[in-house]
Motif scaffolding. Structure first.
Motif, PDB file in Angstrom:
ATOM      1  N   LYS A 117       0.849  -1.192   0.000  1.00 54.66           N
ATOM      2  CA  LYS A 117       0.000   0.000   0.000  1.00 54.66           C
ATOM      3  C   LYS A 117       0.885   1.242   0.000  1.00 54.66           C
ATOM      4  CE  LYS A 117      -3.503   2.346   2.803  1.00 54.66           C
ATOM      5  NZ  LYS A 117      -4.331   2.236   4.032  1.00 54.66           N
ATOM      6  N   PHE A 118       0.567   2.169  -0.900  1.00 51.86           N
ATOM      7  CA  PHE A 118       1.266   3.444  -0.958  1.00 51.86           C
ATOM      8  C   PHE A 118       0.279   4.553  -0.617  1.00 51.86           C
ATOM      9  CE2 PHE A 118       3.630   0.627  -3.699  1.00 51.86           C
ATOM     10  CZ  PHE A 118       4.935   0.855  -3.307  1.00 51.86           C
ATOM     11  N   VAL A 119       0.590   5.331   0.379  1.00 53.70           N
ATOM     12  CA  VAL A 119      -0.224   6.492   0.731  1.00 53.70           C
ATOM     13  C   VAL A 119       0.403   7.687   0.034  1.00 53.70           C
ATOM     14  CG1 VAL A 119      -1.093   7.945   2.599  1.00 53.70           C
ATOM     15  CG2 VAL A 119      -0.886   5.465   2.942  1.00 53.70           C
ATOM     16  N   LEU A 120      -0.408   8.315  -0.816  1.00 52.76           N
ATOM     17  CA  LEU A 120       0.078   9.409  -1.655  1.00 52.76           C
ATOM     18  C   LEU A 120      -0.839  10.615  -1.524  1.00 52.76           C
ATOM     19  CD1 LEU A 120       0.480   7.220  -4.872  1.00 52.76           C
ATOM     20  CD2 LEU A 120       2.346   7.925  -3.372  1.00 52.76           C
ATOM     21  N   SER A 121      -0.266  11.782  -1.840  1.00 48.72           N
ATOM     22  CA  SER A 121      -1.139  12.952  -1.922  1.00 48.72           C
ATOM     23  C   SER A 121      -2.090  12.732  -3.097  1.00 48.72           C
ATOM     24  CB  SER A 121      -0.318  14.226  -2.118  1.00 48.72           C
ATOM     25  OG  SER A 121       0.230  14.256  -3.424  1.00 48.72           O
ATOM     26  N   ILE A 122      -3.246  13.349  -3.022  1.00 48.65           N
ATOM     27  CA  ILE A 122      -4.224  13.232  -4.107  1.00 48.65           C
ATOM     28  C   ILE A 122      -3.589  13.667  -5.425  1.00 48.65           C
ATOM     29  CG2 ILE A 122      -6.394  14.201  -5.021  1.00 48.65           C
ATOM     30  CD1 ILE A 122      -7.045  12.296  -2.792  1.00 48.65           C
ATOM     31  N   GLU A 123      -2.862  14.775  -5.412  1.00 51.66           N
ATOM     32  CA  GLU A 123      -2.243  15.295  -6.638  1.00 51.66           C
ATOM     33  C   GLU A 123      -1.232  14.305  -7.207  1.00 51.66           C
ATOM     34  OE1 GLU A 123      -2.508  17.117  -3.751  1.00 51.66           O
ATOM     35  OE2 GLU A 123      -4.200  18.317  -4.473  1.00 51.66           O
TER      36      GLU A 123
END
Length: 176
Positions: A117-123
Motif C-alpha cells: 500500500k502506498f499512501v500518496l497525496s491526491i495530486e
C-alpha cells in the motif's frame, strides 16, 4: 499389418497399401514430434516436415506480439522499486475514486501494487495515474503499428525476422 489409404486401417481397403506394424509405429512416433504423415507419389505413407504457409507464419508472429504486449516486458511500472501493473479498468476506477476523494476535501489516498500500500497525496496519485494512462496509450499505439507492419510484410523471411520488441516507451518508475 496395417493398411494406408489417406489414413490408417486395420483391414485392407480397395486401393490401400500394406505397411508393417513397425513402420506404422515409426510413422506415429514421427507425427508425435511434429512431422506430418503424407503420401508418396506411389501412395505410401511418409513423414515430412511441415512447411508453414506465409499466413501461418504471420499468425504466429502476431500471436507472439500479443503475448509480448500483455507481458511484464510492457505492462509494468514501479513505485519506490515495487513492481506491478494496473489494468485499464483499475486505472479508470482509481481515477474516479480519487477525484471523489479530492472533491470531498481529502488530501491523501492510497494505491495498492500487489500487497503493498502506498499512501500518496491526491495530486501525486492523479499524476501517476495520468502518466500510466499515457504510457499505456503509447504502448497500445506501438503494438498497433507493429501489427500493421507485420500484416504488410510480403515474405515469410521478412515476417520471421521482424522485431516487434522495439519502439515501446521506457517503463515508468515513481517515488511515493
Amino acid at each position: 499389418m496395417k493398411y494406408w489409404k489417406q489414413g490408417f486401417y486395420d483391414e485392407y481397403q480397395e486401393g490401400s497399401v500394406e505397411i508393417t506394424d513397425e513402420y506404422y509405429q515409426e510413422l506415429l512416433a514421427g507425427q508425435s514430434t511434429g512431422l506430418i504423415i503424407t503420401e508418396s507419389k506411389k501412395g505410401y505413407p511418409i513423414l515430412v516436415v511441415h512447411e508453414a504457409t506465409i499466413e501461418e507464419t504471420r499468425s504466429q508472429k502476431l500471436d507472439e506480439l500479443r503475448l509480448f504486449d500483455s507481458s511484464e516486458a510492457v505492462n509494468q511500472f514501479s513505485i519506490n522499486g515495487v513492481l506491478g501493473w494496473l489494468n485499464k479498468s483499475t486505472r479508470v476506477g482509481l481515477m474516479n475514486s480519487i477525484n471523489i476523494e479530492k472533491e470531498a476535501g481529502r488530501s491523501e489516498t492510497s494505491i495498492w501494487i500487489g500487497d503493498t500500500k502506498f499512501v500518496l497525496s491526491i495530486e501525486r496519485a492523479i499524476d501517476i495515474l495520468q502518466q500510466l494512462e499515457l504510457y499505456a496509450l503509447a504502448c497500445y499505439d506501438t503494438t498497433q503499428r507493429h501489427t500493421k507492419a507485420i500484416q504488410q510484410l510480403e515474405t515469410k523471411e521478412e515476417i520471421e525476422a521482424y522485431n516487434f520488441k522495439t519502439g515501446y516507451p521506457g517503463k515508468l518508475s515513481f517515488t511515493g
